[in-house]
Design a protein around this motif. Structure first.
Motif, mmCIF file in Angstrom:
data_model
loop_
_atom_site.group_PDB
_atom_site.id
_atom_site.type_symbol
_atom_site.label_atom_id
_atom_site.label_comp_id
_atom_site.label_asym_id
_atom_site.label_seq_id
_atom_site.Cartn_x
_atom_site.Cartn_y
_atom_site.Cartn_z
ATOM 1 N N GLU A 138 0.824 -1.206 0.000
ATOM 2 C CA GLU A 138 0.000 0.000 0.000
ATOM 3 C C GLU A 138 0.857 1.254 0.000
ATOM 4 N N PHE A 139 1.954 1.214 0.778
ATOM 5 C CA PHE A 139 2.876 2.356 0.823
ATOM 6 C C PHE A 139 3.467 2.620 -0.553
ATOM 7 N N LEU A 140 3.904 1.556 -1.223
ATOM 8 C CA LEU A 140 4.527 1.705 -2.531
ATOM 9 C C LEU A 140 3.523 2.213 -3.563
ATOM 10 N N LYS A 141 2.320 1.683 -3.508
ATOM 11 C CA LYS A 141 1.281 2.095 -4.451
ATOM 12 C C LYS A 141 0.930 3.572 -4.266
ATOM 13 N N LYS A 142 0.849 4.022 -3.018
ATOM 14 C CA LYS A 142 0.544 5.411 -2.734
ATOM 15 C C LYS A 142 1.691 6.329 -3.145
ATOM 16 N N ALA A 143 2.922 5.875 -2.886
ATOM 17 C CA ALA A 143 4.095 6.682 -3.228
ATOM 18 C C ALA A 143 4.215 6.866 -4.735
ATOM 19 N N GLU A 144 3.787 5.866 -5.499
ATOM 20 C CA GLU A 144 3.874 5.938 -6.957
ATOM 21 C C GLU A 144 2.970 7.013 -7.543
#
Length: 230
Positions: A138-144
Motif C-alpha cells: 500500500e505504501f509503494l502504491k501510494k508513493a507511486e
C-alpha cells in the motif's frame, strides 16, 4: 560509520557521474510499454556498493527533472542516511509499523529539489515480514502517485530474502556486482533467486571496475576528459 560520497552531485562531470547518466538512460529505455515507477537495487553479497549505486542512481534521475523517492529498505544494516549525514531515528519502519505518514518522516536534501529520502528507521525484529506486508504494498502504491521514480535500496539477495520479496512488488530489479569481489557462483545464485520469484531483472551494474586496467576503460576515460577540456 563513515560518510559516503554522492559523486553525481560532488563531481557531475566525472566519468563515474557520466556512467550513472548512462545507467539512467538504460533504465528509461528498458521498458517501452510501461514506465518503471519502482526499482529494487540489490547485490549478491555485502560490500559490493549497492547503496552507492542506489543513491547516485536516484540523484541522477532527479537531476533530469523527475521527482524521485529514495527508500532505504535495508532494515538490517541501513546506510542511506550516512550519505546525507542525517539521523536514522524515524523512517520506513515507522511508516509500516506505526502508520506514520510519509510526509512526516521524509527528508528533502538541499542539494537536489527533486529528490526525497526515506531512511530505514529503527531496525525491527522482523524485516522480511514488514517488507512483504500488505502495508508495504500500500505504501509503494501510494508513493507511486506522488513520485515519478522510487528507488528501493535493499539487502543483498544472496544473504537474506528481503530483496526477492521486494522484487515481486516492484517494476524492476537491478543487480550490483563488484568486480574482483563478487564470486561468479554467488552472482549466478543471486540471479537465480530473483528469477524464481519472477522478478523483472533489468540488468547488472558492474561496480568497482578498475579504471587503470583494460583498453576500453582507458579509452573511455581519456576521451571523456578530452571532450570536456575542449
Amino acid at each position: 560509520m563513515r560518510n559516503q560520497r554522492i559523486i553525481t552531485h560532488e563531481n557531475p562531470k566525472s566519468p563515474i557521474a557520466e556512467a550513472f547518466r548512462t545507467l539512467r538512460t538504460n533504465i528509461q529505455f528498458s521498458s517501452i510499454d510501461k514506465a518503471l515507477s519502482s526499482i529494487v537495487i540489490t547485490s549478491s553479497g555485502p560490500g559490493e556498493g549497492k547503496s552507492t549505486v542506489s543513491v547516485n542512481t536516484a540523484m541522477t534521475i532527479a537531476q533530469s527533472g523527475k521527482k524521485v523517492l529514495l527508500v532505504d529498505c535495508d532494515l538490517r544494516k541501513p546506510k542511506i542516511h550516512t550519505f546525507f549525514r542525517i539521523h536514522n531515528g524515524q523512517g520506513l519502519t515507522n511508516v509500516l509499523a506505526e502508520g506514520i505518514e510519509l510526509r512526516e518522516v521524509v527528508y528533502e536534501p538541499e542539494i537536489e529539489d527533486n529528490l526525497h529520502v526515506l531512511t530505514a528507521g529503527p531496525i525491527p525484529p522482523n524485516p522480511s515480514e514488514l517488507l512483504g506486508s500488505k502495508r508495504m504494498k500500500e505504501f509503494l502504491k501510494k508513493a507511486e502517485t506522488n513520485y515519478h521514480t522510487i528507488i528501493l535500496d535493499s539487502p543483498p539477495v544472496g544473504v537474506v530474502t528481503d530483496a526477492a520479496i521486494l522484487s515481486t512488488i516492484a517494476d524492476g530489479t537491478i543487480l550490483v556486482c563488484a568486480v574482483g569481489q563478487a564470486e561468479i557462483e554467488a552472482s549466478k545464485m543471486a540471479k537465480s533467486l530473483l528469477e524464481k520469484v519472477n522478478a523483472n531483472i533489468l540488468g547488472v551494474v558492474l561496480n568497482k571496475v578498475p579504471v587503470t586496467q583494460g583498453g576500453y576503460y582507458k579509452y573511455h576515460y581519456y576521451n571523456y576528459y578530452s571532450y570536456y577540456e575542449e
